[in-house]
Motif scaffolding. Structure first.
Motif, PDB file in Angstrom:
ATOM      1  N   THR A  17      41.835  28.143  40.333  1.00 17.82           N
ATOM      2  CA  THR A  17      40.707  28.849  39.640  1.00 17.82           C
ATOM      3  C   THR A  17      41.385  30.516  39.328  1.00 17.82           C
ATOM      4  OG1 THR A  17      39.955  29.604  41.723  1.00 17.82           O
ATOM      5  CG2 THR A  17      39.163  27.634  40.705  1.00 17.82           C
ATOM      6  N   HIS A  18      42.076  31.120  39.900  1.00 18.98           N
ATOM      7  CA  HIS A  18      42.710  32.555  39.630  1.00 18.98           C
ATOM      8  C   HIS A  18      44.035  32.431  39.474  1.00 18.98           C
ATOM      9  CE1 HIS A  18      38.537  33.681  40.191  1.00 18.98           C
ATOM     10  NE2 HIS A  18      38.517  33.155  41.402  1.00 18.98           N
ATOM     11  N   PRO A  19      44.562  31.967  38.527  1.00 16.81           N
ATOM     12  CA  PRO A  19      46.223  31.790  38.660  1.00 16.81           C
ATOM     13  C   PRO A  19      47.036  33.132  38.881  1.00 16.81           C
ATOM     14  CG  PRO A  19      45.365  31.134  36.481  1.00 16.81           C
ATOM     15  CD  PRO A  19      44.104  31.137  37.525  1.00 16.81           C
ATOM     16  N   ASN A  20      46.295  34.167  38.094  1.00 14.85           N
ATOM     17  CA  ASN A  20      47.060  35.554  37.894  1.00 14.85           C
ATOM     18  C   ASN A  20      47.045  36.533  39.278  1.00 14.85           C
ATOM     19  OD1 ASN A  20      47.745  34.942  35.366  1.00 14.85           O
ATOM     20  ND2 ASN A  20      45.822  35.684  34.584  1.00 14.85           N
ATOM     21  N   ARG A  46      47.782  35.543  42.152  1.00 14.71           N
ATOM     22  CA  ARG A  46      49.274  35.709  43.092  1.00 14.71           C
ATOM     23  C   ARG A  46      50.189  36.612  42.615  1.00 14.71           C
ATOM     24  NH1 ARG A  46      52.977  31.388  41.452  1.00 14.71           N
ATOM     25  NH2 ARG A  46      52.271  30.428  39.415  1.00 14.71           N
ATOM     26  N   LEU A  47      50.014  36.879  41.241  1.00 20.39           N
ATOM     27  CA  LEU A  47      51.199  38.034  40.549  1.00 20.39           C
ATOM     28  C   LEU A  47      50.700  39.102  41.279  1.00 20.39           C
ATOM     29  CD1 LEU A  47      51.079  36.644  36.948  1.00 20.39           C
ATOM     30  CD2 LEU A  47      53.019  36.183  38.594  1.00 20.39           C
ATOM     31  N   MET A  48      49.530  39.396  41.512  1.00 19.94           N
ATOM     32  CA  MET A  48      49.253  40.969  42.059  1.00 19.94           C
ATOM     33  C   MET A  48      49.522  41.104  43.535  1.00 19.94           C
ATOM     34  SD  MET A  48      45.462  40.946  40.130  1.00 19.94           S
ATOM     35  CE  MET A  48      45.135  42.490  39.239  1.00 19.94           C
ATOM     36  N   ASP A  49      49.868  39.915  44.192  1.00 18.70           N
ATOM     37  CA  ASP A  49      49.910  39.920  45.758  1.00 18.70           C
ATOM     38  C   ASP A  49      51.555  40.353  46.148  1.00 18.70           C
ATOM     39  OD1 ASP A  49      47.586  38.838  46.223  1.00 18.70           O
ATOM     40  OD2 ASP A  49      48.326  36.872  46.588  1.00 18.70           O
ATOM     41  N   GLY A  50      52.341  40.242  45.134  1.00 19.48           N
ATOM     42  CA  GLY A  50      53.899  40.539  45.161  1.00 19.48           C
ATOM     43  C   GLY A  50      54.415  41.944  44.776  1.00 19.48           C
TER      44      GLY A  50
END
Length: 59
Positions: A50-53, A55-59
């Protein structure tokens, strides 16, 4: 919401084989820990779908 609802939301097919494939990695755990770990994984998959982007912000 039931476990089946979460499985469907995560994209797990509702066949016995697909459900067994999903739960098998957690089978070595005690019952409650198995359930908790599986639910956590289902929720992670649903969040990712539902929020694929995010996880890019986590790293």
């Amino acid at each position: 919401m039931t476990i089946g609802d979460l499985e469907r939301s995560a994209g797990i097919a509702q066949t016995p084989e697909a459900r067994a494939r999903f739960w098998k990695p957690f089978a070595h755990l005690e019952a409650r820990a198995m359930l908790d770990a599986g639910l956590e994984e289902l929720q992670r998959i649903i969040r990712e779908k539902t929020h694929p982007n995010d996880r890019l912000m986590d790293g």
